[in-house]
Design a protein around this motif. Structure first.
Motif, short mmCIF file in Angstrom:
data_model
loop_
_atom_site.label_atom_id
_atom_site.label_comp_id
_atom_site.label_asym_id
_atom_site.label_seq_id
_atom_site.Cartn_x
_atom_site.Cartn_y
_atom_site.Cartn_z
N SER A 281 0.84 -1.20 0.00
CA SER A 281 0.00 0.00 0.00
C SER A 281 0.88 1.25 0.00
O SER A 281 2.10 1.18 0.18
CB SER A 281 -0.90 0.02 1.24
OG SER A 281 -0.11 0.23 2.41
N HIS A 282 0.23 2.39 -0.16
CA HIS A 282 0.96 3.66 -0.10
C HIS A 282 1.69 3.79 1.24
O HIS A 282 2.86 4.19 1.29
CB HIS A 282 -0.01 4.84 -0.27
CG HIS A 282 -0.69 4.89 -1.59
ND1 HIS A 282 -1.63 3.95 -1.97
CD2 HIS A 282 -0.58 5.77 -2.63
CE1 HIS A 282 -2.07 4.25 -3.18
NE2 HIS A 282 -1.46 5.34 -3.61
N ALA A 283 1.00 3.46 2.31
CA ALA A 283 1.58 3.60 3.65
C ALA A 283 2.78 2.68 3.82
O ALA A 283 3.80 3.06 4.43
CB ALA A 283 0.52 3.30 4.71
N GLU A 284 2.70 1.45 3.28
CA GLU A 284 3.81 0.51 3.41
C GLU A 284 5.01 0.95 2.57
O GLU A 284 6.17 0.78 2.97
CB GLU A 284 3.35 -0.88 2.99
CG GLU A 284 2.38 -1.49 3.99
CD GLU A 284 1.66 -2.71 3.45
OE1 GLU A 284 1.28 -3.58 4.26
OE2 GLU A 284 1.45 -2.80 2.22
N LEU A 285 4.75 1.55 1.42
CA LEU A 285 5.84 2.07 0.59
C LEU A 285 6.56 3.21 1.29
O LEU A 285 7.79 3.31 1.24
CB LEU A 285 5.28 2.55 -0.75
CG LEU A 285 4.77 1.46 -1.69
CD1 LEU A 285 3.98 2.07 -2.83
CD2 LEU A 285 5.94 0.63 -2.25
N VAL A 286 5.80 4.05 1.96
CA VAL A 286 6.41 5.15 2.72
C VAL A 286 7.31 4.60 3.82
O VAL A 286 8.43 5.08 4.02
CB VAL A 286 5.31 6.06 3.32
CG1 VAL A 286 5.90 7.01 4.36
CG2 VAL A 286 4.63 6.86 2.21
N LYS A 287 6.84 3.57 4.52
CA LYS A 287 7.64 2.98 5.60
C LYS A 287 8.91 2.33 5.06
O LYS A 287 9.98 2.43 5.67
CB LYS A 287 6.80 1.96 6.36
CG LYS A 287 5.70 2.60 7.20
CD LYS A 287 4.86 1.55 7.90
CE LYS A 287 3.76 2.19 8.74
NZ LYS A 287 2.89 1.18 9.39
N ALA A 288 8.81 1.69 3.91
CA ALA A 288 9.99 1.08 3.30
C ALA A 288 11.00 2.16 2.90
O ALA A 288 12.21 2.00 3.12
CB ALA A 288 9.59 0.25 2.08
N ARG A 316 9.64 -5.31 3.77
CA ARG A 316 8.26 -4.86 4.00
C ARG A 316 7.28 -5.84 3.38
O ARG A 316 6.24 -6.15 3.97
CB ARG A 316 8.10 -3.46 3.40
CG ARG A 316 6.70 -2.88 3.52
CD ARG A 316 6.19 -2.78 4.93
NE ARG A 316 7.07 -2.03 5.82
CZ ARG A 316 6.81 -1.80 7.10
NH1 ARG A 316 5.70 -2.32 7.65
NH2 ARG A 316 7.64 -1.12 7.85
N ARG A 317 7.59 -6.36 2.19
CA ARG A 317 6.69 -7.34 1.53
C ARG A 317 6.62 -8.62 2.35
O ARG A 317 5.55 -9.20 2.51
CB ARG A 317 7.20 -7.66 0.12
CG ARG A 317 6.74 -6.65 -0.92
CD ARG A 317 7.38 -6.92 -2.28
NE ARG A 317 7.18 -8.30 -2.72
CZ ARG A 317 6.08 -8.73 -3.34
NH1 ARG A 317 5.08 -7.90 -3.58
NH2 ARG A 317 5.97 -9.98 -3.75
#
Length: 322
Positions: A281-288, A316-317
């Protein structure tokens, strides 16, 4: 003087509790009292002040708005977002929908004068972390409005038995204070209960539908859900628009990462990362991106390399997809 003293006391109490409607009501009572006593100039000045204040209040001045007071303070969280539409990475058709809502809100007086109601009741549906809450913040920022978040799961668990009356308080605020009102975790209220109806839950849902139907077009009422499939079908026709969110494609994922890294991404190719960003998700991409950035900065470097990103995205994945 005793009567005037009681009026002043009532005004102070209504101001302290954040009850603007009562405050104006008492002010007009004082105006009527002064007019009856022959003080027509003073009475007229009070009425003009009330009318002017009511006209200004719906416009919303983010810098001067106080936190909610009284009972409403238990139900909502007030924020003053600073997130612009250009920062939202989303599909073109979704961005177009948001632009349409903004345009209608900016022209709301013109539309209302001609008998048309601007879009103000929106259902935001899609996976977690795909931009629903950010959209609410964008609308608040672009329209210079405060944002009030109501977490329905907390409301239901904390005030079970009096939830309908608490919802009435929130929708009274919708009518009195122009703002963006985000009902988060909407699944807690809007789940389809056909065949498994419980009286209290049904009454709460019915109350919400009535309140939503009557919601003032001066404010925007947003409901965010991660699970469209379980929503009661009666809900959909009550909203002016349904905004659908999805996981970002490879191009959008690269845009999210680049926006978060800023200058740290200078000279780094973000092309062909789809195998590593798929499913995030967008949020997970930001965290990565943040993980990669911190790793690089702690090494004393000033640029995030492609391999740093791949490592962070892979981790993250693994965490999110199992």
């Amino acid at each position: 003087m005793a009567g005037l003293g009681q009026h002043i006391t009532a005004m102070v109490r209504s101001h302290a509790s954040g009850d603007e409607a009562s405050f104006y009501s008492v002010a007009l009572q004082i105006a009527a009292r002064e007019a009856k006593a022959g003080h027509h100039v003073l009475a007229n000045d009070i009425k003009k002040a009330v009318d002017a204040s009511r006209e200004r209040a719906p416009l919303g001045n983010v810098t001067t708005l106080a936190q909610p007071r009284g009972e409403i303070a238990e139900l909502v969280e007030a924020t003053h977002p600073d997130v612009h539409l250009r920062e939202l990475v989303a599909a073109p058709d979704l961005v177009a929908q948001i632009k349409q809502v903004l345009a209608e809100q900016r022209q709301r007086k013109n539309l209302l004068d001609h008998g048309f109601t601007p879009a103000h009741r929106l259902l935001l549906e899609g996976p977690p972390g795909t931009g629903k809450t950010m959209t609410a913040a964008v609308l608040a920022t672009e329209l210079s409005l405060p944002m009030f978040t109501i977490r329905l799961d907390s409301l239901l668990s904390k005030f079970m038995g009096e939830t309908a009356s608490k919802l009435r308080l929130v929708f009274d605020a919708v009518a009195q204070r122009r703002a963006v009102y985000l009902f988060d975790e909407f699944d807690a209220l809007g789940g389809d209960r056909s065949g498994n109806d419980v009286g209290e839950a049904r009454r709460i849902l019915n109350s919400f539908l009535v309140f939503l139907e009557e919601a003032s077009p001066e404010s925007l009422v947003l409901a965010a859900t991660n699970h469209r499939a379980i929503l009661d079908k009666a809900l959909f026709r009550r909203f002016d628009a349904v905004l659908t969110y999805a996981l970002p494609d490879a191009r959008q994922a690269a845009a999210v990462i680049k926006a978060r890294l800023g200058t740290l991404a200078s000279g780094t190719s973000l092309a062909k990362l789809g195998d590593y960003t798929s499913g995030l998700s967008h949020a997970e991409l930001v965290k990565a991106a943040e993980t990669a950035a911190k790793t690089v900065l702690m090494r004393g470097e000033r640029a995030v390399g492609r391999e740093d990103l791949i490592v962070a995205l892979t981790a993250r994945r693994t965490a999110s997809l199992g």
